[in-house]
Design a protein around this motif. Structure first.
Motif, PDB file in Angstrom:
ATOM      1  N   ARG A 185      39.784 -31.062 -46.353  1.00  0.00           N
ATOM      2  CA  ARG A 185      39.956 -29.617 -46.384  1.00  0.00           C
ATOM      3  C   ARG A 185      40.973 -29.220 -47.452  1.00  0.00           C
ATOM      4  N   SER A 188      39.256 -29.290 -50.731  1.00  0.00           N
ATOM      5  CA  SER A 188      38.368 -28.139 -50.895  1.00  0.00           C
ATOM      6  C   SER A 188      39.145 -26.885 -51.302  1.00  0.00           C
ATOM      7  N   ARG A 191      40.237 -27.240 -54.872  1.00  0.00           N
ATOM      8  CA  ARG A 191      39.122 -27.055 -55.803  1.00  0.00           C
ATOM      9  C   ARG A 191      38.884 -25.571 -56.037  1.00  0.00           C
TER      10      ARG A 191
END
Length: 306
Positions: A185, A188, A191
């Motif tokens: 997570r 993510s 990103r």
């Protein structure tokens, strides 16, 4: 009675990984850790063969010497860091599995540091707030599981005093510890953060940053960077979009920094910034951006592909 044989060089050199792991956590610097370990080995080989042969546990001897060297370094580091230009951040640790092989014969202390929660940047920053004796006692006991009598021999205090020092350090860590989302997570979120930064999308950046987020940068006076801590998600987002506009040639890479998802900025294949992050739930609460080139030497051989 005959003198027991001296431990062979392979046995002594086999302790280097453990000693480097210990010194990095005590000092927050790969460069200083390697210097401390080298000094310990120099002292070992400086004593006579007879004295070396009489040492019951060379590993314990080396650990004691490294611990005492680190204690001295931490004492002097407080004075040096008061003169340091801008903020001081621990030296970021790379993940070698993400890199191509180092050149043949190359030696780097980063190769010998085991990555776990005790090298997390947030953890190392809390260690910086401890007194030298607190840090040594806490790291030796809570991270490396040394007994208080053993620590007493290194710190030069009673076992009871070392117990109190470790307890004080533990309270400091507990006061700053925040639950973090799972690594996938975190990756993510970062990103999305990277893509928003590259696009100059200030609205998305603000959404990904905690309203009370804090950003600290470390240039050491050797490169340009903001010298004051930036507080507040909106101010951080504005600063990052400003920097992105000034440096359109930067390549941002998703890399592991001190065992956690992070970002690396490169220009023409050379690493110019390594950023570590602290997250709570789905928002970024801390950014530590290291730009001091002296702290980026272990990142020299990073790949240039995103």
């Amino acid at each position: 009675m005959s003198t027991p044989p001296e431990p062979g060089p392979s046995l002594i050199d086999g302790e280097r990984r453990h000693l480097t792991n210990l010194a990095y956590r005590l000092l927050g610097s790969l460069t200083e850790a390697e210097d401390a370990v080298q000094e310990a080995y120099a002292r070992w080989y400086a004593i006579t063969e007879r004295r070396r042969a009489a040492v019951e546990s060379p590993a314990a001897w080396l650990t004691t010497v490294v611990g005492r060297i680190c204690l001295d370094v931490l004492g002097s580091a407080r004075v040096r860091r008061e003169r340091y230009v801008g903020e001081w951040i621990p030296e970021p640790l790379p993940d070698r599995t993400q890199w191509p092989a180092a050149p043949p014969g190359a030696a780097d202390p980063a190769d010998r540091v085991t990555v776990d929660d005790s090298v997390d940047m947030a953890f190392l920053v809390v260690l910086e707030s401890m007194t030298p004796a607190e840090r040594v006692a806490f790291v030796l006991h809570d991270v490396f599981r040394y007994s208080f009598p053993e620590i007493a021999g290194i710190v030069g205090r009673t076992p009871a005093a070392c117990r109190q020092l470790a307890s004080s350090g533990r309270r400091r860590v507990g006061a700053h510890r925040r639950p973090a989302p799972p690594a996938p997570r975190q990756a993510s979120v970062l990103r999305d953060f990277k893509e928003a930064w590259q696009a100059g999308d200030i609205k998305t950046l603000v959404a990904l940053l905690d309203p009370d987020a804090v950003m600290t940068a470390d240039g050491g006076g050797l490169v340009s960077t903001v010298r004051r801590t930036i507080e507040g998600g909106q101010d951080i987002a504005r600063y990052l979009t400003y920097i992105a506009g000034l440096s359109p040639d930067l390549t941002l890479l998703e890399r592991t920094v001190n065992g956690r998802p992070g970002l690396v900025a490169q220009r023409a294949g050379a690493t110019v910034t390594v950023a570590a992050f602290g997250l709570t739930e789905d928002r970024i609460t801390r950014i530590w951006a290291v730009r001091n080139p002296e702290k980026l030497r272990p990142w020299t051989h990073t790949p240039t592909h995103p």
